[in-house]
Design a protein around this motif. Structure first.
Motif, PDB file in Angstrom:
ATOM      1  N   ASN A  60      -0.011   7.108  -4.570  1.00  0.00           N
ATOM      2  CA  ASN A  60       0.331   8.241  -5.437  1.00  0.00           C
ATOM      3  C   ASN A  60       0.806   9.442  -4.632  1.00  0.00           C
ATOM      4  O   ASN A  60       1.257  10.434  -5.204  1.00  0.00           O
ATOM      5  CB  ASN A  60      -0.891   8.647  -6.267  1.00  0.00           C
ATOM      6  CG  ASN A  60      -1.151   7.646  -7.372  1.00  0.00           C
ATOM      7  OD1 ASN A  60      -0.216   7.033  -7.885  1.00  0.00           O
ATOM      8  ND2 ASN A  60      -2.399   7.457  -7.730  1.00  0.00           N
ATOM      9  N   ASP A  61       0.678   9.370  -3.307  1.00  0.00           N
ATOM     10  CA  ASP A  61       1.092  10.492  -2.460  1.00  0.00           C
ATOM     11  C   ASP A  61       2.507  10.314  -1.898  1.00  0.00           C
ATOM     12  O   ASP A  61       2.965  11.135  -1.109  1.00  0.00           O
ATOM     13  CB  ASP A  61       0.100  10.655  -1.299  1.00  0.00           C
ATOM     14  CG  ASP A  61      -1.242  11.164  -1.798  1.00  0.00           C
ATOM     15  OD1 ASP A  61      -1.248  11.976  -2.753  1.00  0.00           O
ATOM     16  OD2 ASP A  61      -2.281  10.738  -1.258  1.00  0.00           O
ATOM     17  N   VAL A  62       3.158   9.234  -2.269  1.00  0.00           N
ATOM     18  CA  VAL A  62       4.536   9.004  -1.801  1.00  0.00           C
ATOM     19  C   VAL A  62       5.475   9.332  -2.960  1.00  0.00           C
ATOM     20  O   VAL A  62       5.329   8.796  -4.057  1.00  0.00           O
ATOM     21  CB  VAL A  62       4.700   7.532  -1.339  1.00  0.00           C
ATOM     22  CG1 VAL A  62       6.150   7.207  -1.023  1.00  0.00           C
ATOM     23  CG2 VAL A  62       3.819   7.270  -0.113  1.00  0.00           C
ATOM     24  N   SER A  71       5.899   1.129  -8.407  1.00  0.00           N
ATOM     25  CA  SER A  71       6.166   2.510  -8.803  1.00  0.00           C
ATOM     26  C   SER A  71       5.635   2.745 -10.214  1.00  0.00           C
ATOM     27  O   SER A  71       4.977   3.747 -10.494  1.00  0.00           O
ATOM     28  CB  SER A  71       7.675   2.782  -8.745  1.00  0.00           C
ATOM     29  OG  SER A  71       7.974   3.980  -9.389  1.00  0.00           O
ATOM     30  N   ALA A  72       5.906   1.781 -11.092  1.00  0.00           N
ATOM     31  CA  ALA A  72       5.444   1.909 -12.479  1.00  0.00           C
ATOM     32  C   ALA A  72       3.916   1.894 -12.553  1.00  0.00           C
ATOM     33  O   ALA A  72       3.316   2.581 -13.375  1.00  0.00           O
ATOM     34  CB  ALA A  72       6.021   0.781 -13.328  1.00  0.00           C
ATOM     35  N   GLN A  73       3.293   1.131 -11.663  1.00  0.00           N
ATOM     36  CA  GLN A  73       1.812   1.052 -11.681  1.00  0.00           C
ATOM     37  C   GLN A  73       1.169   2.271 -11.039  1.00  0.00           C
ATOM     38  O   GLN A  73      -0.034   2.472 -11.165  1.00  0.00           O
ATOM     39  CB  GLN A  73       1.343  -0.181 -10.901  1.00  0.00           C
ATOM     40  CG  GLN A  73       1.586  -1.491 -11.598  1.00  0.00           C
ATOM     41  CD  GLN A  73       1.497  -2.661 -10.619  1.00  0.00           C
ATOM     42  OE1 GLN A  73       0.866  -2.573  -9.588  1.00  0.00           O
ATOM     43  NE2 GLN A  73       2.156  -3.753 -10.959  1.00  0.00           N
ATOM     44  N   ARG A  82       9.555  -5.970  -6.951  1.00  0.00           N
ATOM     45  CA  ARG A  82       8.117  -5.642  -6.830  1.00  0.00           C
ATOM     46  C   ARG A  82       7.934  -4.140  -6.657  1.00  0.00           C
ATOM     47  O   ARG A  82       7.028  -3.549  -7.225  1.00  0.00           O
ATOM     48  CB  ARG A  82       7.531  -6.313  -5.589  1.00  0.00           C
ATOM     49  CG  ARG A  82       7.397  -7.770  -5.759  1.00  0.00           C
ATOM     50  CD  ARG A  82       6.102  -8.301  -5.115  1.00  0.00           C
ATOM     51  NE  ARG A  82       6.049  -9.721  -5.391  1.00  0.00           N
ATOM     52  CZ  ARG A  82       6.413 -10.659  -4.525  1.00  0.00           C
ATOM     53  NH1 ARG A  82       6.775 -10.338  -3.302  1.00  0.00           N
ATOM     54  NH2 ARG A  82       6.392 -11.921  -4.868  1.00  0.00           N
ATOM     55  N   LEU A  83       8.813  -3.530  -5.864  1.00  0.00           N
ATOM     56  CA  LEU A  83       8.646  -2.102  -5.585  1.00  0.00           C
ATOM     57  C   LEU A  83       8.767  -1.284  -6.867  1.00  0.00           C
ATOM     58  O   LEU A  83       8.053  -0.296  -7.062  1.00  0.00           O
ATOM     59  CB  LEU A  83       9.673  -1.633  -4.552  1.00  0.00           C
ATOM     60  CG  LEU A  83       9.576  -2.313  -3.177  1.00  0.00           C
ATOM     61  CD1 LEU A  83      10.592  -1.717  -2.217  1.00  0.00           C
ATOM     62  CD2 LEU A  83       8.173  -2.183  -2.588  1.00  0.00           C
ATOM     63  N   ALA A  93       0.838  -1.210   0.000  1.00  0.00           N
ATOM     64  CA  ALA A  93       0.000   0.000   0.000  1.00  0.00           C
ATOM     65  C   ALA A  93       0.873   1.260   0.000  1.00  0.00           C
ATOM     66  O   ALA A  93       0.555   2.258  -0.654  1.00  0.00           O
ATOM     67  CB  ALA A  93      -0.926  -0.012   1.216  1.00  0.00           C
ATOM     68  N   LEU A  94       1.970   1.195   0.709  1.00  0.00           N
ATOM     69  CA  LEU A  94       2.897   2.339   0.746  1.00  0.00           C
ATOM     70  C   LEU A  94       3.510   2.549  -0.642  1.00  0.00           C
ATOM     71  O   LEU A  94       3.581   3.661  -1.168  1.00  0.00           O
ATOM     72  CB  LEU A  94       3.990   2.059   1.790  1.00  0.00           C
ATOM     73  CG  LEU A  94       5.082   3.102   1.998  1.00  0.00           C
ATOM     74  CD1 LEU A  94       4.486   4.409   2.516  1.00  0.00           C
ATOM     75  CD2 LEU A  94       6.124   2.594   3.009  1.00  0.00           C
TER      76      LEU A  94
END
Ligand code: NAD
Length: 494
Positions: free
Chosen positions: A232-234, A253-255, A248-249, A227-228
């Motif tokens: 879109n706010d990170v 990010s790409a998604q 995965r991270l 979730a982190l």
């Protein structure tokens, strides 16, 4: 630090730990908790919140509003510096309490944990406290009729995802620069070592860090970590952990919003011994310490011993002898040289790696087994596997446990080929009395750090980061600060 003080702290009942969101200790919205199993005895120590994506979103929202209203990033650097120094003071004042709590949670031997965790974390926070009021903008060398200004601005909300081996130290490597330059941060601690990060964040509040600037949410990586990473706010994610999660991270990010993703991943670090090494006994002791401290659960552990063939037999015998002295024991005894394995799952992975190594032709010359079963905890003997070849799984893949492989090499060229022959590039060590060779090896080895005639021990003044599949961004040193800032140009017509 006295054994009697540790003995008092180790029996203290540990209250359930909650999330820290918007300056408040709160349980998960659903009320769900997860057991914290102490690897020392294999039984529950306390619980942490088993949070959901909704809990993580609440923490991100809190961090976002803290950033937007400028309660932290709007303070002058000198004011932020003062809070960070106070925080470091408090961590030092609580160092023993934090160290014992952390060892009960993750199993590292206390002598190492005390220095490497609270004391090192405090030192890192001080380092960045001292750095942040020395960051200047720039004036570009433009034509006379314009003024080009380069501003460094905090990104906004930074996510920090932390592994279980040294949560305070690695947490501070990210929190020091990220908070120092004015970002708000949401931390996702590791499931099997969350407690000290929550305690550390409580101390930050006590030091004067405004509410909402630092939030901590515990739970499963695949739920709250995801979730982190998908938010879109990170604006940036700072991660230390496995390559699988790191990949995965980048997908998350790409998604989502193409947030920056800084990865500090695993290693399979070569420790190379040339036969011209002056003091082979010292080298053997350092090789043993370089893999078996904290039972090999160190990202930079020197897990592949490469020895020049003409000294291989004698040197291997010396390493075996030195390693026998690093048997695991009760992590809360001051004289224990090597602690517990973090979890039952990790222990099984380590034992499986040994089994595979033997199937593929390796020869176990020391250890190889679980030990201290009577404790109920998770312990493994220091394990050395000889006759390991380039294409063996144990030569190529990180174990992240007390397993050292031995492989001979013929000459410098061969040593470099073996050293660089994995997907990783985190750390390395070279022992030689030939200065020119040492420099040639420093240039030739693909790794973030090359230790020469020593191993480990680099401090906060130098970067730690991997190349190739060991990562893409360094922690520590002044270089880490730029990871947490955006560059902005002002182009002004005069
Ligand atoms: P891990 O990748 O399993 O977990 C690391 C963190 O990621 C944990 O907080 C976990 O909850 C979280 N996570 C797991 N799945 C996630 C997902 N889908 N989305 C978001 N977050 C998720 O790694 P680990 O087992 O905790 O740590 C061991 C690894 O870390 C080893 O490979 C080791 O070499 C590496 N490590 C590297 C360094 C370094 O500086 N390069 C330092 C320490 C450890």
């Amino acid at each position: 630090m006295e054994q009697s003080e540790i003995d008092l702290l180790r029996v203290k009942k540990v209250q359930p730990f909650l999330n820290l969101i918007d300056g408040q200790s709160v349980g998960s919205v659903s009320g769900a908790v997860m057991d914290v199993i102490s690897p020392i005895v294999g039984s529950p120590l306390t619980t942490i919140a088993n949070s959901s994506a909704a809990d993580m979103q609440a923490a991100i929202a809190s961090a976002k509003s803290a950033f937007e209203d400028g309660r932290w990033c709007g303070q002058p650097p000198a004011a932020r510096k003062k809070v960070l120094h106070k925080w470091a003071d408090l961590i030092e004042q609580h160092a023993l309490e934090l160290a014992v709590l952390g060892v009960r949670d993750n199993g590292t031997e206390i002598a190492m944990a005390y220095k490497a965790e609270p004391l090192s974390a405090a030192g890192t926070i001080r380092y960045y406290a001292e750095s942040i009021d020395k960051i200047y903008g720039e004036i570009a060398p433009t034509a006379d009729n314009v003024l080009g200004l380069i501003h460094h601005q905090p990104i906004g909300v930074v996510g920090a995802i932390i592994p279980w081996n040294f949560p305070m130290m690695i947490g501070a490597w990210k929190l020091g620069p990220a908070l120092g330059v004015g970002n708000s941060v949401v931390v996702k601690p590791p499931e099997t070592a969350s407690l000290t990060l929550i305690r550390m964040a409580e101390l930050a509040l006590e030091a004067g860090l405004p509410e909402g600037v630092l939030n901590v949410v515990t739970g499963e990586g695949a739920i709250v970590g995801e979730a982190l990473a998908l938010s879109n706010d990170v604006g940036a994610l700072a991660f230390t952990g496995s390559g699988t999660t790191g990949r995965r991270l980048m997908e998350y990010s790409a998604q989502s919003n193409l947030k920056r993703v800084y990865l500090e991943l695993g290693g399979k670090s070569p420790h190379i011994i040339f036969s011209d090494t002056k003091d082979l006994d010292t080298a053997a002791a350092v090789v043993a310490g370089g893999i078996f401290r904290n039972s090999g659960q160190v990202c930079v552990a020197g897990s592949r011993l490469l020895v020049q063939r003409d000294i291989q037999r004698d040197f291997a015998a010396a390493v075996v002898e030195a390693s026998q002295k690093l048997q695991p024991g009760d992590p809360l005894q001051l004289d224990t040289k090597s602690g517990a394995i973090n979890s039952a799952v990790q222990l099984q992975q380590n034992l499986h790696a040994v089994e595979t190594a033997v199937k593929e032709g390796g020869n176990v010359v020391l250890g190889g087994n679980q030990c201290h079963q009577e404790s109920g905890g998770f312990y493994m003997e220091p394990t050395i596997i000889d006759e390991v070849e380039f294409d063996h799984t144990v030569f190529q893949k990180e174990v992240f446990g007390p397993v050292l492989t031995i492989t001979p090499f013929e000459d410098e060229k061969h040593a470099i080929k073996l050293a660089n022959g994995t997907d990783y590039g985190l750390a390395s060590g070279v022992w030689t009395s030939d200065l020119s060779r040492a420099h040639r090896m420093v240039r030739a080895i693909n790794a973030g750090v090359v230790h020469v005639n020593t191993y480990g021990g680099a401090d906060v003044t130098v970067p730690l980061g991997g190349v190739e599949q060991s990562g893409n961004g360094s922690d520590k040193s002044l270089h880490a600060i730029g990871k947490y800032m955006n560059l902005k140009t002002a182009w002004i017509q005069l």
